[in-house]
Motif scaffolding. Structure first.
Motif, PDB file in Angstrom:
ATOM      1  N   ILE A 157       0.842   7.574  -3.730  1.00  0.00           N
ATOM      2  CA  ILE A 157      -0.007   7.455  -2.536  1.00  0.00           C
ATOM      3  C   ILE A 157      -0.484   8.827  -2.090  1.00  0.00           C
ATOM      4  CG2 ILE A 157      -0.046   6.789  -0.099  1.00  0.00           C
ATOM      5  CD1 ILE A 157       1.908   4.545  -0.797  1.00  0.00           C
ATOM      6  N   GLY A 158       0.339   9.818  -2.261  1.00  0.00           N
ATOM      7  CA  GLY A 158      -0.025  11.156  -1.830  1.00  0.00           C
ATOM      8  C   GLY A 158       1.208  11.993  -1.580  1.00  0.00           C
ATOM      9  N   PRO A 159       1.026  13.116  -0.920  1.00  0.00           N
ATOM     10  CA  PRO A 159       2.143  14.064  -0.741  1.00  0.00           C
ATOM     11  C   PRO A 159       3.065  13.709   0.422  1.00  0.00           C
ATOM     12  CG  PRO A 159       0.176  14.927   0.250  1.00  0.00           C
ATOM     13  CD  PRO A 159      -0.224  13.632  -0.414  1.00  0.00           C
ATOM     14  N   TYR A 160       3.091  12.475   0.813  1.00  0.00           N
ATOM     15  CA  TYR A 160       3.811  12.083   2.016  1.00  0.00           C
ATOM     16  C   TYR A 160       5.296  11.767   1.809  1.00  0.00           C
ATOM     17  CZ  TYR A 160      -1.005  11.210   3.467  1.00  0.00           C
ATOM     18  OH  TYR A 160      -2.334  11.320   3.734  1.00  0.00           O
ATOM     19  N   LEU A 161       5.669  11.276   0.645  1.00  0.00           N
ATOM     20  CA  LEU A 161       7.045  10.820   0.416  1.00  0.00           C
ATOM     21  C   LEU A 161       8.010  11.992   0.368  1.00  0.00           C
ATOM     22  CD1 LEU A 161       8.831   8.310  -0.263  1.00  0.00           C
ATOM     23  CD2 LEU A 161       8.518   8.930  -2.654  1.00  0.00           C
ATOM     24  N   ARG A 162       9.087  11.894   1.137  1.00  0.00           N
ATOM     25  CA  ARG A 162      10.169  12.887   1.109  1.00  0.00           C
ATOM     26  C   ARG A 162      11.295  12.281   0.280  1.00  0.00           C
ATOM     27  NH1 ARG A 162       8.495  17.870   2.998  1.00  0.00           N
ATOM     28  NH2 ARG A 162       7.181  17.526   4.805  1.00  0.00           N
ATOM     29  N   GLU A 163      11.172  12.450  -1.016  1.00  0.00           N
ATOM     30  CA  GLU A 163      12.068  11.782  -1.961  1.00  0.00           C
ATOM     31  C   GLU A 163      13.539  12.092  -1.708  1.00  0.00           C
ATOM     32  OE1 GLU A 163      12.235  10.919  -6.744  1.00  0.00           O
ATOM     33  OE2 GLU A 163      10.680  12.229  -5.943  1.00  0.00           O
ATOM     34  N   ALA A 164      13.854  13.307  -1.303  1.00  0.00           N
ATOM     35  CA  ALA A 164      15.249  13.687  -1.066  1.00  0.00           C
ATOM     36  C   ALA A 164      15.866  12.902   0.099  1.00  0.00           C
ATOM     37  CB  ALA A 164      15.349  15.181  -0.786  1.00  0.00           C
ATOM     38  N   LEU A 165      15.049  12.354   0.962  1.00  0.00           N
ATOM     39  CA  LEU A 165      15.540  11.601   2.116  1.00  0.00           C
ATOM     40  C   LEU A 165      15.507  10.094   1.894  1.00  0.00           C
ATOM     41  CD1 LEU A 165      13.792  13.646   4.956  1.00  0.00           C
ATOM     42  CD2 LEU A 165      16.140  13.871   4.109  1.00  0.00           C
ATOM     43  N   CYS A 166      15.180   9.690   0.673  1.00  0.00           N
ATOM     44  CA  CYS A 166      15.080   8.266   0.346  1.00  0.00           C
ATOM     45  C   CYS A 166      16.352   7.765  -0.325  1.00  0.00           C
ATOM     46  CB  CYS A 166      13.904   8.020  -0.602  1.00  0.00           C
ATOM     47  SG  CYS A 166      12.310   8.426   0.102  1.00  0.00           S
ATOM     48  N   LYS A 167      16.600   6.497  -0.130  1.00  0.00           N
ATOM     49  CA  LYS A 167      17.652   5.810  -0.874  1.00  0.00           C
ATOM     50  C   LYS A 167      17.154   4.391  -1.095  1.00  0.00           C
ATOM     51  CE  LYS A 167      20.152   4.507   3.278  1.00  0.00           C
ATOM     52  NZ  LYS A 167      21.355   4.603   4.040  1.00  0.00           N
ATOM     53  N   GLU A 168      17.839   3.662  -1.933  1.00  0.00           N
ATOM     54  CA  GLU A 168      17.395   2.314  -2.246  1.00  0.00           C
ATOM     55  C   GLU A 168      17.223   1.497  -0.967  1.00  0.00           C
ATOM     56  OE1 GLU A 168      18.384  -1.348  -5.275  1.00  0.00           O
ATOM     57  OE2 GLU A 168      19.360   0.591  -5.538  1.00  0.00           O
ATOM     58  N   GLY A 169      16.023   0.959  -0.784  1.00  0.00           N
ATOM     59  CA  GLY A 169      15.724   0.116   0.373  1.00  0.00           C
ATOM     60  C   GLY A 169      15.292   0.874   1.613  1.00  0.00           C
ATOM     61  N   ALA A 170      15.299   2.207   1.581  1.00  0.00           N
ATOM     62  CA  ALA A 170      14.902   3.019   2.741  1.00  0.00           C
ATOM     63  C   ALA A 170      14.145   4.245   2.246  1.00  0.00           C
ATOM     64  CB  ALA A 170      16.124   3.434   3.547  1.00  0.00           C
ATOM     65  N   TYR A 171      12.916   4.396   2.722  1.00  0.00           N
ATOM     66  CA  TYR A 171      12.035   5.446   2.230  1.00  0.00           C
ATOM     67  C   TYR A 171      11.469   6.222   3.417  1.00  0.00           C
ATOM     68  CZ  TYR A 171      12.694   2.473  -1.746  1.00  0.00           C
ATOM     69  OH  TYR A 171      13.288   1.736  -2.736  1.00  0.00           O
ATOM     70  N   HIS A 172      11.392   7.545   3.274  1.00  0.00           N
ATOM     71  CA  HIS A 172      10.951   8.407   4.373  1.00  0.00           C
ATOM     72  C   HIS A 172       9.679   9.150   3.976  1.00  0.00           C
ATOM     73  CE1 HIS A 172      11.471  10.779   8.034  1.00  0.00           C
ATOM     74  NE2 HIS A 172      11.079  11.812   7.325  1.00  0.00           N
ATOM     75  N   PHE A 173       8.703   9.129   4.865  1.00  0.00           N
ATOM     76  CA  PHE A 173       7.415   9.785   4.661  1.00  0.00           C
ATOM     77  C   PHE A 173       7.122  10.631   5.885  1.00  0.00           C
ATOM     78  CE2 PHE A 173       7.453   5.681   2.670  1.00  0.00           C
ATOM     79  CZ  PHE A 173       6.762   5.806   1.490  1.00  0.00           C
ATOM     80  N   ASP A 174       6.277  11.646   5.708  1.00  0.00           N
ATOM     81  CA  ASP A 174       5.753  12.340   6.880  1.00  0.00           C
ATOM     82  C   ASP A 174       4.429  12.995   6.544  1.00  0.00           C
ATOM     83  OD1 ASP A 174       6.468  14.700   5.535  1.00  0.00           O
ATOM     84  OD2 ASP A 174       8.038  15.215   6.947  1.00  0.00           O
ATOM     85  N   CYS A 175       3.707  13.378   7.593  1.00  0.00           N
ATOM     86  CA  CYS A 175       2.404  13.994   7.435  1.00  0.00           C
ATOM     87  C   CYS A 175       2.216  15.051   8.510  1.00  0.00           C
ATOM     88  CB  CYS A 175       1.303  12.948   7.552  1.00  0.00           C
ATOM     89  SG  CYS A 175      -0.357  13.633   7.404  1.00  0.00           S
ATOM     90  N   LEU A 176       2.005  16.283   8.074  1.00  0.00           N
ATOM     91  CA  LEU A 176       1.733  17.396   8.979  1.00  0.00           C
ATOM     92  C   LEU A 176       0.224  17.418   9.203  1.00  0.00           C
ATOM     93  CD1 LEU A 176       3.983  20.036   7.190  1.00  0.00           C
ATOM     94  CD2 LEU A 176       4.628  18.386   8.956  1.00  0.00           C
TER      95      LEU A 176
END
Length: 135
Positions: free
Chosen positions: A26-45
């Protein structure tokens, strides 16, 4: 349910790694290190607070998203705030000058998120009640 039906059902469900791969696209939004199965973290500056500061001292207005899987749907919980120098999101009211850009980037991202999860995996996305309202 027969064994063949169980295998067929399991084959339809994407693995965590397949979901991460699709979400990263999708783009540079996913913070893979903060994700786990069933829970995903994104952010946008979205908007730099003061672009005259050196890059390591900059803060940003923007949004972040915690996306939770619940069976065949995902709940999207968005927040708006300030990404500070320490790299921590703080829930704060963004200044009027930043709101349009924050809203624009969030809407574009959300549309892409829904398209990817529906078209690739047939998952629905609902916005959680506790999400911040985007104007």
């Amino acid at each position: 349910m027969s064994e063949a039906a169980k295998k067929s059902e399991a084959a339809k469900k994407p693995t965590h790694y397949r979901l991460v791969s699709a979400l990263k696209a999708i783009g540079p939004y996913l913070r893979e290190a903060l994700c786990k199965e069933g829970a995903y973290h994104f952010d946008c500056l979205s908007v730099c607070v003061d672009d005259k500061k050196s890059p390591e001292d900059r803060e940003f207005w923007g949004w972040w998203l915690d996306l939770y899987q619940d069976g065949e749907q995902f709940e999207a919980v968005y927040q708006i705030g300030l990404y500070d120098q320490a790299g921590v999101w703080k829930t704060e009211v963004a200044p009027a000058a930043a709101v349009d850009e924050i809203t624009r980037t969030q809407e574009i991202f959300h549309q892409k998120l829904v398209e990817v999860l529906q078209s690739k995996f047939d998952f629905q996305v609902v916005v959680g009640e506790q999400s911040a309202e985007f104007v």
